[in-house]
Design an enzyme around this catalytic site. Structure first.
Site, mmCIF file in Angstrom:
data_model
loop_
_atom_site.group_PDB
_atom_site.id
_atom_site.type_symbol
_atom_site.label_atom_id
_atom_site.label_comp_id
_atom_site.label_asym_id
_atom_site.label_seq_id
_atom_site.Cartn_x
_atom_site.Cartn_y
_atom_site.Cartn_z
ATOM 1 N N LYS A 54 -28.059 7.394 3.762
ATOM 2 C CA LYS A 54 -26.802 7.354 3.031
ATOM 3 C C LYS A 54 -25.424 8.462 3.502
ATOM 4 O O LYS A 54 -24.565 8.144 3.502
ATOM 5 C CB LYS A 54 -27.102 7.560 1.407
ATOM 6 C CG LYS A 54 -27.914 6.421 0.791
ATOM 7 C CD LYS A 54 -28.515 7.002 -0.453
ATOM 8 C CE LYS A 54 -29.237 5.745 -1.153
ATOM 9 N NZ LYS A 54 -30.164 5.701 -2.336
ATOM 10 N N GLN A 98 -31.337 10.944 -6.370
ATOM 11 C CA GLN A 98 -32.438 10.051 -5.727
ATOM 12 C C GLN A 98 -33.701 9.866 -6.636
ATOM 13 O O GLN A 98 -34.167 10.789 -7.107
ATOM 14 C CB GLN A 98 -32.614 10.453 -4.210
ATOM 15 C CG GLN A 98 -33.370 9.567 -3.587
ATOM 16 C CD GLN A 98 -33.012 8.432 -3.065
ATOM 17 O OE1 GLN A 98 -31.489 8.244 -3.161
ATOM 18 N NE2 GLN A 98 -33.676 7.198 -2.972
ATOM 19 N N ASP A 121 -24.218 5.458 -8.586
ATOM 20 C CA ASP A 121 -25.513 4.666 -8.788
ATOM 21 C C ASP A 121 -25.638 3.739 -9.938
ATOM 22 O O ASP A 121 -26.287 2.616 -10.035
ATOM 23 C CB ASP A 121 -26.714 5.465 -8.975
ATOM 24 C CG ASP A 121 -27.485 5.730 -7.530
ATOM 25 O OD1 ASP A 121 -27.321 4.642 -6.669
ATOM 26 O OD2 ASP A 121 -28.054 6.692 -7.363
HETATM 27 N N1 GUN Z 1 -34.339 5.136 -5.131
HETATM 28 C C1 GUN Z 1 -34.453 3.796 -4.633
HETATM 29 N N2 GUN Z 1 -33.390 3.196 -4.466
HETATM 30 C C2 GUN Z 1 -32.596 3.971 -5.022
HETATM 31 C C3 GUN Z 1 -31.069 3.869 -5.211
HETATM 32 O O1 GUN Z 1 -30.540 2.858 -4.883
HETATM 33 N N3 GUN Z 1 -30.316 5.156 -5.644
HETATM 34 C C4 GUN Z 1 -31.369 6.032 -6.249
HETATM 35 N N4 GUN Z 1 -30.664 7.185 -6.707
HETATM 36 N N5 GUN Z 1 -32.577 6.306 -5.937
HETATM 37 C C5 GUN Z 1 -33.181 5.019 -5.438
#
Ligand code: GUN
Length: 292
Positions: A54, A98, A121
């Protein structure tokens, strides 16, 4: 290569290029850049890889980013204080916590602490509630479901009136996606570990979306001929023929399902890159919301 591949890599690249241009234009006009703060707690290797990808994507398009890598034993109070500080920092237009978090942390209250207009998110419970409500738009659409909807639209999958079966009911993918597909007028069935006669249900799906984390679980006999198949899984399986000793596979047995599906996402190169592209898009939206 089968010709019915849904190419998430290609679509994500065009979205990323578009965002890069938007940011270049902003910079040329003397406007501010978007800024994303990522918070990673603990040392789960998969989460570490996701966050790294990311951040790289942010760098590539011109989104400033600050990465917080915190130890496994970080307390609720420390995280709460960090989120409050980021909420109040005007240079941080988006915040990403995350998941999963270590077990001792209260995920719900931390997600709820993220300011709604910075919640790129879309996991703040208020935002999730808005996804569920008819006639009300969420502030942000969660990244993986948003990416899946973009892929279905790009490949012209008819959604309204379709039987959509979502296998997996996670907060991150299955549940919000099922709600969003319902809003798009699909007839949605959510399946999970307690579902009886799963193959009977998946065989009804015009759109089959699988997010359960079980390698190659969905086989050709479980798929309706002509279905759109979206594979959210990323599983590492041993493969002694590879130098690395492993390879990545999805939750769908790709080769055999590709023979019956109208279109199918590969792993890698399907949903994964779209999740990141949607994060970038949401971060741009967060900047717009900050400027309103
Ligand atoms: N863990 C797995 N996929 C994601 C996501 O898209 N965002 C976040 N914050 N955690 C994750």
């Amino acid at each position: 290569m089968t010709s019915n591949i849904i190419d998430g890599k290609k679509l994500s690249q065009s979205i990323r290029e578009d965002i890069k241009k938007q940011i270049e234009t902003r910079i040329a006009q003397g406007k501010s850049q978007p800024g994303l703060a990522t918070i990673l707690v603990g040392d789960d290797p998969a989460s570490r890889t996701y966050v790294r990808n990311k951040l790289r994507a942010c760098d590539a398009v011109g989104i400033r980013n600050i990465s917080y890598e915190l130890p496994q034993d970080t307390s609720q109070e420390e995280l709460d204080a960090l989120i409050k500080q980021l909420n109040n920092n005007p240079d941080v237009t988006g915040i990403l916590l995350q998941l999963p978090l270590p077990k001792h942390l209260d995920e719900e209250s931390l997600l709820a602490a993220i300011k709604l207009i910075k919640d790129v998110d879309g996991f703040n419970p208020i935002n999730v509630g808005r996804i569920a409500l008819r006639g009300i738009a969420p502030v942000f659409v969660p990244c993986t479901p948003a990416g899946i909807l973009e892929l279905l639209r790009e490949y012209e999958a008819p959604i309204a009136g379709a039987n959509a079966v979502v296998v997996g009911r996670s907060n991150i993918v299955g549940m919000p996606l099922a709600l969003l597909l319902t809003k798009e007028n699909a007839t949605v069935t959510i399946c999970h570990s307690k579902t009886k006669n799963l193959p009977e249900i998946t065989r009804q799906a015009d759109i089959l979306i699988v997010a359960i984390g079980k390698p190659e679980f969905i086989t050709a006999d479980m798929v309706k001929p002509g279905a759109y198949v979206i594979d959210v899984g990323i599983n590492s399986v041993d493969d002694s023929s590879r130098k690395s000793g492993y390879r990545l596979v999805g939750d769908v047995a790709f080769d055999e399902v590709a023979q019956v599906a109208k279109a199918i996402t590969p792993v890698p190169g399907g949903v994964g890159p779209m999740t990141i592209a949607m994060l970038l898009k949401n971060t741009m939206r967060a900047l717009e919301l900050a400027e309103q």
